[in-house]
Design a protein around this motif. Structure first.
Motif, PDB file in Angstrom:
ATOM      1  N   MET A  59       0.829  -1.206   0.000  1.00  0.00           N
ATOM      2  CA  MET A  59       0.000   0.000   0.000  1.00  0.00           C
ATOM      3  C   MET A  59       0.868   1.262   0.000  1.00  0.00           C
ATOM      4  O   MET A  59       0.702   2.161  -0.819  1.00  0.00           O
ATOM      5  N   ARG A  60       1.848   1.306   0.900  1.00  0.00           N
ATOM      6  CA  ARG A  60       2.558   2.580   1.108  1.00  0.00           C
ATOM      7  C   ARG A  60       3.580   2.903   0.037  1.00  0.00           C
ATOM      8  O   ARG A  60       3.804   4.077  -0.246  1.00  0.00           O
ATOM      9  N   LEU A  61       4.217   1.877  -0.531  1.00  0.00           N
ATOM     10  CA  LEU A  61       5.274   2.222  -1.482  1.00  0.00           C
ATOM     11  C   LEU A  61       4.678   2.919  -2.696  1.00  0.00           C
ATOM     12  O   LEU A  61       5.236   3.882  -3.231  1.00  0.00           O
ATOM     13  N   SER A  83      16.395  -0.683   7.513  1.00  0.00           N
ATOM     14  CA  SER A  83      16.177   0.751   7.755  1.00  0.00           C
ATOM     15  C   SER A  83      16.036   1.032   9.247  1.00  0.00           C
ATOM     16  O   SER A  83      16.588   1.991   9.782  1.00  0.00           O
ATOM     17  N   ARG A  84      15.263   0.214   9.889  1.00  0.00           N
ATOM     18  CA  ARG A  84      14.984   0.426  11.318  1.00  0.00           C
ATOM     19  C   ARG A  84      16.293   0.329  12.115  1.00  0.00           C
ATOM     20  O   ARG A  84      16.535   1.112  13.030  1.00  0.00           O
ATOM     21  N   ALA A  85      17.146  -0.632  11.728  1.00  0.00           N
ATOM     22  CA  ALA A  85      18.432  -0.785  12.421  1.00  0.00           C
ATOM     23  C   ALA A  85      19.321   0.437  12.180  1.00  0.00           C
ATOM     24  O   ALA A  85      20.051   0.874  13.080  1.00  0.00           O
ATOM     25  N   GLY A 309      -3.101   1.480   8.600  1.00  0.00           N
ATOM     26  CA  GLY A 309      -3.534   0.340   7.799  1.00  0.00           C
ATOM     27  C   GLY A 309      -2.419  -0.665   7.597  1.00  0.00           C
ATOM     28  O   GLY A 309      -1.233  -0.347   7.720  1.00  0.00           O
ATOM     29  N   ARG A 310      -2.814  -1.891   7.322  1.00  0.00           N
ATOM     30  CA  ARG A 310      -1.879  -2.953   6.950  1.00  0.00           C
ATOM     31  C   ARG A 310      -2.507  -3.760   5.811  1.00  0.00           C
ATOM     32  O   ARG A 310      -3.728  -3.798   5.666  1.00  0.00           O
ATOM     33  N   VAL A 311      -1.656  -4.444   5.060  1.00  0.00           N
ATOM     34  CA  VAL A 311      -2.129  -5.331   3.999  1.00  0.00           C
ATOM     35  C   VAL A 311      -1.643  -6.741   4.329  1.00  0.00           C
ATOM     36  O   VAL A 311      -0.484  -6.914   4.728  1.00  0.00           O
ATOM     37  N   VAL A 383       6.498  -0.079  16.405  1.00  0.00           N
ATOM     38  CA  VAL A 383       6.115   1.005  17.324  1.00  0.00           C
ATOM     39  C   VAL A 383       6.968   2.244  17.035  1.00  0.00           C
ATOM     40  O   VAL A 383       8.111   2.130  16.579  1.00  0.00           O
ATOM     41  N   CYS A 384       6.398   3.410  17.262  1.00  0.00           N
ATOM     42  CA  CYS A 384       7.090   4.656  16.915  1.00  0.00           C
ATOM     43  C   CYS A 384       8.468   4.754  17.590  1.00  0.00           C
ATOM     44  O   CYS A 384       8.557   4.749  18.816  1.00  0.00           O
ATOM     45  N   PRO A 385       9.536   4.858  16.819  1.00  0.00           N
ATOM     46  CA  PRO A 385      10.861   4.978  17.446  1.00  0.00           C
ATOM     47  C   PRO A 385      11.098   6.373  18.027  1.00  0.00           C
ATOM     48  O   PRO A 385      12.033   6.578  18.794  1.00  0.00           O
TER      49      PRO A 385
HETATM   50  C1  HEM Z   1       4.987  12.811  19.615  1.00  0.00           C
HETATM   51  C2  HEM Z   1       4.147  12.398  18.800  1.00  0.00           C
HETATM   52  C3  HEM Z   1       4.214  11.171  17.906  1.00  0.00           C
HETATM   53  C4  HEM Z   1       3.201  10.297  17.717  1.00  0.00           C
HETATM   54  C5  HEM Z   1       1.810  10.367  18.365  1.00  0.00           C
HETATM   55  C6  HEM Z   1       3.674   9.275  16.807  1.00  0.00           C
HETATM   56  C7  HEM Z   1       2.916   8.199  16.390  1.00  0.00           C
HETATM   57  C8  HEM Z   1       3.380   7.173  15.598  1.00  0.00           C
HETATM   58  C9  HEM Z   1       2.639   5.981  15.258  1.00  0.00           C
HETATM   59  C10 HEM Z   1       1.215   5.651  15.718  1.00  0.00           C
HETATM   60  C11 HEM Z   1       3.428   5.196  14.480  1.00  0.00           C
HETATM   61  C12 HEM Z   1       3.117   3.791  13.960  1.00  0.00           C
HETATM   62  C13 HEM Z   1       2.628   3.797  12.541  1.00  0.00           C
HETATM   63  C14 HEM Z   1       2.317   2.395  12.052  1.00  0.00           C
HETATM   64  O1  HEM Z   1       2.163   1.456  12.850  1.00  0.00           O
HETATM   65  O2  HEM Z   1       2.209   2.225  10.835  1.00  0.00           O
HETATM   66  C15 HEM Z   1       4.673   5.909  14.288  1.00  0.00           C
HETATM   67  C16 HEM Z   1       5.721   5.464  13.508  1.00  0.00           C
HETATM   68  C17 HEM Z   1       6.875   6.165  13.306  1.00  0.00           C
HETATM   69  N1  HEM Z   1       7.251   7.329  13.931  1.00  0.00           N
HETATM   70 FE1  HEM Z   1       6.155   8.381  15.269  1.00  0.00          FE
HETATM   71  N2  HEM Z   1       4.965   9.548  16.459  1.00  0.00           N
HETATM   72  C18 HEM Z   1       5.349  10.693  17.110  1.00  0.00           C
HETATM   73  C19 HEM Z   1       6.593  11.293  17.037  1.00  0.00           C
HETATM   74  C20 HEM Z   1       7.612  10.896  16.237  1.00  0.00           C
HETATM   75  C21 HEM Z   1       8.888  11.559  16.124  1.00  0.00           C
HETATM   76  C22 HEM Z   1       9.274  12.840  16.889  1.00  0.00           C
HETATM   77  C23 HEM Z   1       9.624  10.856  15.204  1.00  0.00           C
HETATM   78  C24 HEM Z   1      11.024  11.080  14.708  1.00  0.00           C
HETATM   79  C25 HEM Z   1      11.873  11.889  15.219  1.00  0.00           C
HETATM   80  C26 HEM Z   1       8.822   9.739  14.765  1.00  0.00           C
HETATM   81  C27 HEM Z   1       9.231   8.790  13.837  1.00  0.00           C
HETATM   82  C28 HEM Z   1       8.484   7.682  13.462  1.00  0.00           C
HETATM   83  C29 HEM Z   1       8.940   6.691  12.480  1.00  0.00           C
HETATM   84  C30 HEM Z   1      10.266   6.704  11.719  1.00  0.00           C
HETATM   85  C31 HEM Z   1       7.920   5.741  12.382  1.00  0.00           C
HETATM   86  C32 HEM Z   1       7.898   4.489  11.481  1.00  0.00           C
HETATM   87  C33 HEM Z   1       8.379   3.284  12.249  1.00  0.00           C
HETATM   88  C34 HEM Z   1       8.334   1.980  11.470  1.00  0.00           C
HETATM   89  O3  HEM Z   1       7.502   1.809  10.566  1.00  0.00           O
HETATM   90  O4  HEM Z   1       9.147   1.101  11.800  1.00  0.00           O
HETATM   91  N3  HEM Z   1       7.619   9.797  15.405  1.00  0.00           N
HETATM   92  N4  HEM Z   1       4.628   7.107  14.991  1.00  0.00           N
END
Ligand code: HEM
Length: 440
Positions: A59-61, A83-85, A309-311, A383-385
Protein backbone atom coordinates in the motif's frame (compact mmCIF):
# COMPACT_ATOMS: atom_id res chain seq x y z
CA UNK A 1 -16.79 7.05 2.82
CA UNK A 2 -16.53 9.52 -0.01
CA UNK A 3 -18.09 12.18 2.20
CA UNK A 4 -15.58 11.51 4.96
CA UNK A 5 -12.75 11.88 2.44
CA UNK A 6 -14.22 15.08 1.05
CA UNK A 7 -14.77 16.58 4.50
CA UNK A 8 -11.50 15.25 5.91
CA UNK A 9 -13.27 13.74 8.93
CA UNK A 10 -11.97 10.24 8.57
CA UNK A 11 -11.48 9.41 12.26
CA UNK A 12 -14.94 10.47 13.26
CA UNK A 13 -16.73 8.68 10.44
CA UNK A 14 -14.76 5.48 10.99
CA UNK A 15 -15.72 5.63 14.68
CA UNK A 16 -19.37 6.12 13.72
CA UNK A 17 -19.18 3.02 11.54
CA UNK A 18 -17.46 0.98 14.28
CA UNK A 19 -20.13 2.09 16.78
CA UNK A 20 -22.84 1.05 14.31
CA UNK A 21 -21.50 -2.26 12.99
CA UNK A 22 -19.41 -3.44 15.95
CA UNK A 23 -15.72 -3.04 16.78
CA UNK A 24 -14.74 -5.20 13.82
CA UNK A 25 -16.49 -5.10 10.48
CA UNK A 26 -15.70 -5.84 6.88
CA UNK A 27 -16.43 -3.64 3.91
CA UNK A 28 -16.40 -4.43 0.23
CA UNK A 29 -15.98 -1.30 -1.82
CA UNK A 30 -16.10 -2.12 -5.53
CA UNK A 31 -14.43 -5.47 -4.90
CA UNK A 32 -11.79 -4.20 -2.47
CA UNK A 33 -12.12 -6.04 0.85
CA UNK A 34 -11.13 -4.09 3.93
CA UNK A 35 -11.56 -5.11 7.56
CA UNK A 36 -11.82 -2.31 10.10
CA UNK A 37 -11.08 -2.98 13.74
CA UNK A 38 -10.75 -1.30 17.12
CA UNK A 39 -10.53 -4.57 19.05
CA UNK A 40 -7.46 -4.99 21.34
CA UNK A 41 -7.12 -8.72 20.61
CA UNK A 42 -7.03 -8.06 16.86
CA UNK A 43 -4.61 -5.17 17.26
CA UNK A 44 -2.23 -7.39 19.19
CA UNK A 45 -2.34 -9.93 16.36
CA UNK A 46 -1.87 -7.39 13.58
CA UNK A 47 0.92 -5.36 15.22
CA UNK A 48 2.78 -8.02 17.19
CA UNK A 49 1.76 -11.70 17.28
CA UNK A 50 1.29 -12.05 13.50
CA UNK A 51 3.35 -8.99 12.55
CA UNK A 52 5.13 -10.72 9.66
CA UNK A 53 1.87 -11.39 7.82
CA UNK A 54 0.63 -7.80 8.01
CA UNK A 55 2.74 -5.36 6.01
CA UNK A 56 2.61 -1.86 4.62
CA UNK A 57 4.70 -2.03 1.46
CA UNK A 58 1.99 -3.06 -1.04
CA UNK A 59 0.00 0.00 0.00
CA UNK A 60 2.56 2.58 1.11
CA UNK A 61 5.27 2.22 -1.48
CA UNK A 62 2.81 3.15 -4.21
CA UNK A 63 1.09 5.86 -2.17
CA UNK A 64 4.10 7.51 -0.50
CA UNK A 65 6.67 6.51 -3.11
CA UNK A 66 6.66 9.75 -5.15
CA UNK A 67 7.64 11.71 -2.04
CA UNK A 68 9.57 9.26 0.13
CA UNK A 69 10.92 6.44 -2.01
CA UNK A 70 12.00 3.30 -0.14
CA UNK A 71 12.70 3.50 3.59
CA UNK A 72 11.45 2.72 7.07
CA UNK A 73 7.90 3.94 6.41
CA UNK A 74 7.34 2.30 3.06
CA UNK A 75 8.91 -1.16 3.15
CA UNK A 76 8.51 -4.53 4.88
CA UNK A 77 10.65 -7.53 5.72
CA UNK A 78 14.43 -7.39 5.45
CA UNK A 79 14.42 -3.97 3.81
CA UNK A 80 12.36 -2.47 6.66
CA UNK A 81 14.48 -4.24 9.32
CA UNK A 82 17.63 -2.79 7.72
CA UNK A 83 16.18 0.75 7.76
CA UNK A 84 14.98 0.43 11.32
CA UNK A 85 18.43 -0.79 12.42
CA UNK A 86 20.06 2.20 10.67
CA UNK A 87 17.85 4.58 12.67
CA UNK A 88 18.27 2.92 16.04
CA UNK A 89 21.56 4.54 17.13
CA UNK A 90 20.26 8.00 16.32
CA UNK A 91 17.08 7.53 18.26
CA UNK A 92 18.84 6.10 21.27
CA UNK A 93 21.40 8.91 21.32
CA UNK A 94 18.80 11.60 21.13
CA UNK A 95 16.83 9.80 23.81
CA UNK A 96 17.12 12.14 25.41
CA UNK A 97 19.54 14.23 27.28
CA UNK A 98 20.56 17.41 25.54
CA UNK A 99 17.76 19.95 25.32
CA UNK A 100 19.98 22.93 24.46
CA UNK A 101 19.20 22.87 20.73
CA UNK A 102 15.48 22.58 21.37
CA UNK A 103 15.61 25.41 23.91
CA UNK A 104 16.77 27.80 21.16
CA UNK A 105 13.72 27.00 19.04
CA UNK A 106 11.31 27.24 22.00
CA UNK A 107 12.74 30.64 22.99
CA UNK A 108 12.14 31.91 19.45
CA UNK A 109 8.56 30.65 19.62
CA UNK A 110 7.90 32.26 23.00
CA UNK A 111 9.31 35.57 21.72
CA UNK A 112 6.64 35.56 19.02
CA UNK A 113 3.69 35.00 21.33
CA UNK A 114 1.69 38.22 21.77
CA UNK A 115 1.52 39.74 25.25
CA UNK A 116 -1.12 42.38 24.53
CA UNK A 117 -4.30 40.33 24.79
CA UNK A 118 -4.55 39.70 21.06
CA UNK A 119 -5.50 36.34 19.56
CA UNK A 120 -2.84 33.95 18.32
CA UNK A 121 -3.30 30.70 16.43
CA UNK A 122 -0.69 28.46 18.03
CA UNK A 123 -0.95 25.87 15.25
CA UNK A 124 1.23 27.80 12.83
CA UNK A 125 3.90 28.54 15.42
CA UNK A 126 4.00 24.92 16.61
CA UNK A 127 4.31 23.78 13.00
CA UNK A 128 7.40 25.97 12.62
CA UNK A 129 8.80 24.75 15.95
CA UNK A 130 8.49 21.12 14.87
CA UNK A 131 10.03 21.83 11.47
CA UNK A 132 12.93 23.81 12.93
CA UNK A 133 13.69 21.14 15.47
CA UNK A 134 13.23 18.03 13.29
CA UNK A 135 15.22 19.47 10.37
CA UNK A 136 18.14 20.12 12.71
CA UNK A 137 18.17 16.60 14.06
CA UNK A 138 17.58 14.98 10.65
CA UNK A 139 19.44 17.18 8.15
CA UNK A 140 22.08 18.75 10.40
CA UNK A 141 20.76 22.30 9.86
CA UNK A 142 17.59 23.88 11.11
CA UNK A 143 15.15 25.46 8.66
CA UNK A 144 14.94 28.34 11.20
CA UNK A 145 11.38 29.25 10.23
CA UNK A 146 10.87 30.82 13.65
CA UNK A 147 13.86 33.11 13.27
CA UNK A 148 14.05 36.43 11.46
CA UNK A 149 16.30 34.83 8.86
CA UNK A 150 14.96 31.43 7.78
CA UNK A 151 17.28 29.16 5.82
CA UNK A 152 17.24 29.99 2.13
CA UNK A 153 14.54 27.99 0.34
CA UNK A 154 12.98 26.79 3.62
CA UNK A 155 9.61 28.47 3.07
CA UNK A 156 9.32 27.05 -0.45
CA UNK A 157 10.32 23.61 0.79
CA UNK A 158 7.66 23.79 3.50
CA UNK A 159 5.07 24.82 0.95
CA UNK A 160 6.04 22.07 -1.50
CA UNK A 161 6.22 19.45 1.20
CA UNK A 162 2.77 20.42 2.49
CA UNK A 163 1.26 20.14 -0.98
CA UNK A 164 2.95 16.80 -1.60
CA UNK A 165 1.83 15.48 1.79
CA UNK A 166 -1.79 16.42 1.15
CA UNK A 167 -1.59 14.64 -2.20
CA UNK A 168 -0.15 11.56 -0.52
CA UNK A 169 -2.99 11.70 2.04
CA UNK A 170 -5.53 11.61 -0.80
CA UNK A 171 -3.73 8.76 -2.54
CA UNK A 172 -3.85 6.87 0.77
CA UNK A 173 -7.59 7.27 1.06
CA UNK A 174 -8.44 6.67 -2.56
CA UNK A 175 -5.58 4.56 -3.92
CA UNK A 176 -7.68 2.87 -6.57
CA UNK A 177 -8.75 6.14 -8.10
CA UNK A 178 -5.35 7.68 -7.70
CA UNK A 179 -6.89 11.08 -8.37
CA UNK A 180 -3.64 12.93 -8.05
CA UNK A 181 -1.70 11.14 -10.73
CA UNK A 182 -2.55 13.77 -13.28
CA UNK A 183 -1.99 16.67 -10.89
CA UNK A 184 1.36 17.91 -12.15
CA UNK A 185 1.71 20.21 -9.15
CA UNK A 186 1.76 17.12 -6.90
CA UNK A 187 4.62 15.54 -8.87
CA UNK A 188 6.51 18.84 -9.08
CA UNK A 189 6.14 19.39 -5.33
CA UNK A 190 7.47 15.90 -4.58
CA UNK A 191 10.45 16.46 -6.88
CA UNK A 192 11.23 19.90 -5.39
CA UNK A 193 11.03 18.58 -1.81
CA UNK A 194 13.38 15.72 -2.64
CA UNK A 195 15.84 18.07 -4.33
CA UNK A 196 15.87 20.37 -1.29
CA UNK A 197 16.83 17.47 0.98
CA UNK A 198 19.58 16.36 -1.40
CA UNK A 199 21.65 19.45 -0.59
CA UNK A 200 21.92 18.20 3.02
CA UNK A 201 22.84 14.73 1.81
CA UNK A 202 25.67 16.23 -0.24
CA UNK A 203 26.88 18.26 2.72
CA UNK A 204 26.79 15.19 4.96
CA UNK A 205 28.70 13.12 2.38
CA UNK A 206 31.43 15.71 1.99
CA UNK A 207 31.94 16.12 5.74
CA UNK A 208 34.77 14.58 7.64
CA UNK A 209 33.35 12.80 10.64
CA UNK A 210 34.45 14.53 13.78
CA UNK A 211 32.52 15.28 16.88
CA UNK A 212 30.74 12.69 18.98
CA UNK A 213 27.58 14.80 18.87
CA UNK A 214 27.50 14.46 15.07
CA UNK A 215 26.15 10.99 15.54
CA UNK A 216 22.89 12.42 16.82
CA UNK A 217 22.27 13.92 13.37
CA UNK A 218 20.61 11.37 11.13
CA UNK A 219 22.14 12.63 7.85
CA UNK A 220 25.67 12.40 9.29
CA UNK A 221 25.02 8.99 10.86
CA UNK A 222 23.72 7.60 7.56
CA UNK A 223 26.57 9.08 5.54
CA UNK A 224 29.01 7.02 7.58
CA UNK A 225 27.18 3.82 6.74
CA UNK A 226 26.49 4.33 3.04
CA UNK A 227 27.64 6.67 0.29
CA UNK A 228 24.48 6.09 -1.76
CA UNK A 229 22.97 9.55 -2.16
CA UNK A 230 19.47 8.37 -3.08
CA UNK A 231 19.35 5.91 -0.24
CA UNK A 232 20.28 8.54 2.34
CA UNK A 233 17.79 11.04 0.90
CA UNK A 234 14.99 8.48 1.00
CA UNK A 235 15.73 7.46 4.58
CA UNK A 236 15.76 11.12 5.64
CA UNK A 237 12.44 11.78 3.93
CA UNK A 238 10.98 8.62 5.43
CA UNK A 239 11.71 9.87 8.95
CA UNK A 240 10.92 13.49 8.16
CA UNK A 241 7.33 12.53 7.30
CA UNK A 242 6.38 11.17 10.75
CA UNK A 243 8.79 13.49 12.60
CA UNK A 244 8.06 16.89 11.16
CA UNK A 245 4.58 17.56 12.41
CA UNK A 246 4.05 14.97 15.15
CA UNK A 247 4.89 17.30 18.03
CA UNK A 248 3.21 20.23 16.27
CA UNK A 249 -0.10 18.41 16.12
CA UNK A 250 0.26 17.13 19.68
CA UNK A 251 1.15 20.57 21.10
CA UNK A 252 -1.70 22.22 19.21
CA UNK A 253 -4.15 19.68 20.58
CA UNK A 254 -2.82 20.09 24.14
CA UNK A 255 -3.36 23.87 23.98
CA UNK A 256 -6.71 23.39 22.22
CA UNK A 257 -7.78 21.46 25.33
CA UNK A 258 -6.12 23.71 27.91
CA UNK A 259 -7.94 26.72 26.44
CA UNK A 260 -11.24 24.92 27.03
CA UNK A 261 -10.37 23.62 30.51
CA UNK A 262 -9.03 26.47 32.67
CA UNK A 263 -9.08 24.18 35.75
CA UNK A 264 -6.62 21.84 34.02
CA UNK A 265 -4.42 24.81 33.05
CA UNK A 266 -4.32 25.99 36.70
CA UNK A 267 -3.45 22.60 38.13
CA UNK A 268 -0.80 22.05 35.47
CA UNK A 269 0.72 25.45 36.08
CA UNK A 270 0.88 24.81 39.82
CA UNK A 271 2.88 21.66 39.17
CA UNK A 272 5.20 23.44 36.74
CA UNK A 273 5.87 26.36 39.10
CA UNK A 274 7.04 23.89 41.75
CA UNK A 275 10.08 23.35 39.53
CA UNK A 276 11.27 26.81 40.61
CA UNK A 277 14.14 28.40 38.73
CA UNK A 278 16.29 25.31 38.42
CA UNK A 279 17.62 24.49 34.99
CA UNK A 280 15.17 22.50 32.88
CA UNK A 281 16.11 19.14 31.49
CA UNK A 282 14.16 16.61 29.45
CA UNK A 283 14.33 14.26 32.44
CA UNK A 284 12.82 16.81 34.81
CA UNK A 285 9.91 17.74 32.56
CA UNK A 286 9.16 14.13 31.76
CA UNK A 287 8.90 13.43 35.50
CA UNK A 288 6.01 15.87 36.00
CA UNK A 289 3.08 13.59 36.76
CA UNK A 290 0.12 15.82 35.91
CA UNK A 291 1.81 17.10 32.76
CA UNK A 292 2.16 13.52 31.56
CA UNK A 293 -1.54 12.93 32.33
CA UNK A 294 -2.45 15.96 30.19
CA UNK A 295 -0.37 14.67 27.28
CA UNK A 296 -1.69 11.12 27.64
CA UNK A 297 -5.27 12.33 27.76
CA UNK A 298 -4.75 14.49 24.68
CA UNK A 299 -3.27 11.54 22.80
CA UNK A 300 -6.17 9.37 23.96
CA UNK A 301 -8.94 11.63 22.67
CA UNK A 302 -7.05 13.15 19.75
CA UNK A 303 -4.42 10.63 18.68
CA UNK A 304 -2.02 12.37 16.30
CA UNK A 305 -2.13 9.25 14.16
CA UNK A 306 -5.81 8.32 14.30
CA UNK A 307 -5.65 5.10 12.34
CA UNK A 308 -3.14 2.95 10.50
CA UNK A 309 -3.53 0.34 7.80
CA UNK A 310 -1.88 -2.95 6.95
CA UNK A 311 -2.13 -5.33 4.00
CA UNK A 312 -2.13 -9.12 4.43
CA UNK A 313 1.07 -10.47 2.89
CA UNK A 314 -0.25 -14.06 3.11
CA UNK A 315 -3.61 -15.68 3.87
CA UNK A 316 -4.04 -15.34 7.62
CA UNK A 317 -6.62 -14.67 10.34
CA UNK A 318 -7.46 -12.20 13.08
CA UNK A 319 -8.84 -13.72 16.28
CA UNK A 320 -12.20 -12.05 16.80
CA UNK A 321 -15.12 -10.18 15.24
CA UNK A 322 -16.44 -12.87 12.89
CA UNK A 323 -19.33 -15.33 12.84
CA UNK A 324 -22.89 -14.76 13.94
CA UNK A 325 -21.92 -13.82 17.47
CA UNK A 326 -19.05 -11.62 16.31
CA UNK A 327 -16.56 -13.62 18.37
CA UNK A 328 -15.07 -16.01 15.80
CA UNK A 329 -11.82 -15.51 13.99
CA UNK A 330 -11.87 -13.90 10.53
CA UNK A 331 -10.04 -15.01 7.41
CA UNK A 332 -7.93 -12.28 5.89
CA UNK A 333 -6.80 -13.20 2.41
CA UNK A 334 -3.49 -12.17 0.92
CA UNK A 335 -3.89 -8.65 -0.49
CA UNK A 336 -6.87 -7.70 1.70
CA UNK A 337 -6.47 -4.65 3.92
CA UNK A 338 -7.05 -4.11 7.60
CA UNK A 339 -7.43 -0.64 9.08
CA UNK A 340 -7.14 -0.09 12.80
CA UNK A 341 -8.67 2.92 14.50
CA UNK A 342 -6.83 4.24 17.55
CA UNK A 343 -9.33 7.10 17.65
CA UNK A 344 -12.31 4.73 18.12
CA UNK A 345 -10.34 2.40 20.42
CA UNK A 346 -9.44 5.24 22.79
CA UNK A 347 -13.06 6.33 23.04
CA UNK A 348 -14.58 2.93 23.85
CA UNK A 349 -16.84 3.23 26.88
CA UNK A 350 -16.25 -0.41 27.89
CA UNK A 351 -12.53 0.37 28.18
CA UNK A 352 -12.52 3.99 29.42
CA UNK A 353 -15.86 4.31 31.22
CA UNK A 354 -19.06 6.21 30.53
CA UNK A 355 -17.20 9.52 30.40
CA UNK A 356 -14.80 8.21 27.72
CA UNK A 357 -15.56 11.18 25.44
CA UNK A 358 -14.63 13.75 28.11
CA UNK A 359 -11.23 15.39 28.46
CA UNK A 360 -10.23 14.50 32.02
CA UNK A 361 -6.46 14.14 32.57
CA UNK A 362 -6.82 13.17 36.20
CA UNK A 363 -8.44 9.89 35.13
CA UNK A 364 -4.86 8.68 34.51
CA UNK A 365 -4.18 8.70 38.27
CA UNK A 366 -6.35 5.58 38.50
CA UNK A 367 -6.50 4.40 34.90
CA UNK A 368 -4.35 1.52 33.74
CA UNK A 369 -5.83 0.51 30.38
CA UNK A 370 -5.54 -3.17 29.41
CA UNK A 371 -2.70 -4.01 27.01
CA UNK A 372 -3.46 -3.06 23.40
CA UNK A 373 -6.20 -0.59 24.38
CA UNK A 374 -4.05 2.55 24.36
CA UNK A 375 -1.84 2.84 21.29
CA UNK A 376 -1.03 6.46 20.39
CA UNK A 377 2.42 5.29 19.24
CA UNK A 378 1.25 2.04 17.65
CA UNK A 379 2.69 -1.24 18.92
CA UNK A 380 4.91 -4.22 18.21
CA UNK A 381 8.13 -4.07 16.15
CA UNK A 382 6.90 -1.02 14.19
CA UNK A 383 6.11 1.01 17.32
CA UNK A 384 7.09 4.66 16.92
CA UNK A 385 10.86 4.98 17.45
CA UNK A 386 10.47 8.73 18.09
CA UNK A 387 8.03 8.46 20.98
CA UNK A 388 10.45 9.35 23.76
CA UNK A 389 11.87 12.26 21.83
CA UNK A 390 8.34 13.41 20.95
CA UNK A 391 7.13 13.29 24.55
CA UNK A 392 10.29 14.99 25.84
CA UNK A 393 10.05 17.88 23.37
CA UNK A 394 6.31 18.30 23.85
CA UNK A 395 6.70 18.32 27.66
CA UNK A 396 9.56 20.79 27.47
CA UNK A 397 7.67 23.25 25.24
CA UNK A 398 4.57 23.13 27.46
CA UNK A 399 6.62 23.82 30.59
CA UNK A 400 8.39 26.80 29.03
CA UNK A 401 5.12 28.34 27.81
CA UNK A 402 3.34 27.88 31.14
CA UNK A 403 6.29 29.38 32.98
CA UNK A 404 5.94 32.49 30.82
CA UNK A 405 2.15 32.87 30.74
CA UNK A 406 -0.18 32.72 33.71
CA UNK A 407 -3.47 32.29 31.88
CA UNK A 408 -5.13 31.20 28.66
CA UNK A 409 -8.46 32.10 27.03
CA UNK A 410 -10.16 30.33 24.18
CA UNK A 411 -10.68 32.67 21.22
CA UNK A 412 -12.17 30.10 18.85
CA UNK A 413 -15.93 30.57 18.32
CA UNK A 414 -16.16 26.85 17.48
CA UNK A 415 -15.86 24.96 20.73
CA UNK A 416 -15.66 21.38 19.49
CA UNK A 417 -12.69 19.76 17.78
CA UNK A 418 -13.04 19.63 13.99
CA UNK A 419 -10.56 17.24 12.45
CA UNK A 420 -8.45 17.78 9.37
CA UNK A 421 -7.03 14.47 8.18
CA UNK A 422 -3.63 14.66 6.48
CA UNK A 423 -1.99 11.37 7.52
CA UNK A 424 -1.74 12.93 10.96
CA UNK A 425 -4.97 14.45 12.23
CA UNK A 426 -4.79 18.11 13.06
CA UNK A 427 -7.36 20.59 14.35
CA UNK A 428 -9.04 22.20 11.35
CA UNK A 429 -9.54 25.41 13.33
CA UNK A 430 -6.08 25.37 14.89
CA UNK A 431 -5.75 26.51 18.51
CA UNK A 432 -6.84 30.15 18.65
CA UNK A 433 -6.11 31.52 22.10
CA UNK A 434 -5.11 34.57 24.08
CA UNK A 435 -2.20 34.06 26.47
CA UNK A 436 -1.93 36.22 29.57
CA UNK A 437 1.67 36.98 30.49
CA UNK A 438 3.06 36.74 34.00
CA UNK A 439 3.03 40.20 35.60
CA UNK A 440 6.56 41.52 35.92
C1 HEM B 1 4.99 12.81 19.62
C2 HEM B 1 4.15 12.40 18.80
C3 HEM B 1 4.21 11.17 17.91
C4 HEM B 1 3.20 10.30 17.72
C5 HEM B 1 1.81 10.37 18.36
C6 HEM B 1 3.67 9.27 16.81
C7 HEM B 1 2.92 8.20 16.39
C8 HEM B 1 3.38 7.17 15.60
C9 HEM B 1 2.64 5.98 15.26
C10 HEM B 1 1.22 5.65 15.72
C11 HEM B 1 3.43 5.20 14.48
C12 HEM B 1 3.12 3.79 13.96
C13 HEM B 1 2.63 3.80 12.54
C14 HEM B 1 2.32 2.40 12.05
O1 HEM B 1 2.16 1.46 12.85
O2 HEM B 1 2.21 2.23 10.83
C15 HEM B 1 4.67 5.91 14.29
C16 HEM B 1 5.72 5.46 13.51
C17 HEM B 1 6.88 6.16 13.31
N1 HEM B 1 7.25 7.33 13.93
FE1 HEM B 1 6.16 8.38 15.27
N2 HEM B 1 4.96 9.55 16.46
C18 HEM B 1 5.35 10.69 17.11
C19 HEM B 1 6.59 11.29 17.04
C20 HEM B 1 7.61 10.90 16.24
C21 HEM B 1 8.89 11.56 16.12
C22 HEM B 1 9.27 12.84 16.89
C23 HEM B 1 9.62 10.86 15.20
C24 HEM B 1 11.02 11.08 14.71
C25 HEM B 1 11.87 11.89 15.22
C26 HEM B 1 8.82 9.74 14.77
C27 HEM B 1 9.23 8.79 13.84
C28 HEM B 1 8.48 7.68 13.46
C29 HEM B 1 8.94 6.69 12.48
C30 HEM B 1 10.27 6.70 11.72
C31 HEM B 1 7.92 5.74 12.38
C32 HEM B 1 7.90 4.49 11.48
C33 HEM B 1 8.38 3.28 12.25
C34 HEM B 1 8.33 1.98 11.47
O3 HEM B 1 7.50 1.81 10.57
O4 HEM B 1 9.15 1.10 11.80
N3 HEM B 1 7.62 9.80 15.41
N4 HEM B 1 4.63 7.11 14.99
Amino acid sequence: MLRSVKENRRNLSLKEQLDLYGYTFQSNLFGKIEVFTAEPQNLRTIFAADFKNFGVEPMRLFVFGPLLGEGVMTTDGASWAHSRALLQPVFSRTQITDCSAFEIHVTRLIDQLPRDGSTVDLQLLFAKLALDSSSEFLFGESLKLLSATPTSGAQTFWHNYGYAQRGVGRRLQLPRWNVFTRDTKFWDSCAAARKFVEQYVDKALSRHPEKESDRAILAYGLSKITKDRNKIRNQLLNVFLPAHDAIAVLLTNVFFNLARHPDVWSRLREEILELGHDELTFERVKALTFLQYVIKETLRLFPTVGSVGRVALRDTTIPTGGGELGTSSILIRKGDSVRTSFYALHRRKDLYGENAELFDPKRWAKLDPPRWSYLPFGGGPRVCPGQHLGIAETSYAIVRILQTFQGIENRDPVNEFVENYKITTESKNGAKVCLIPVEE
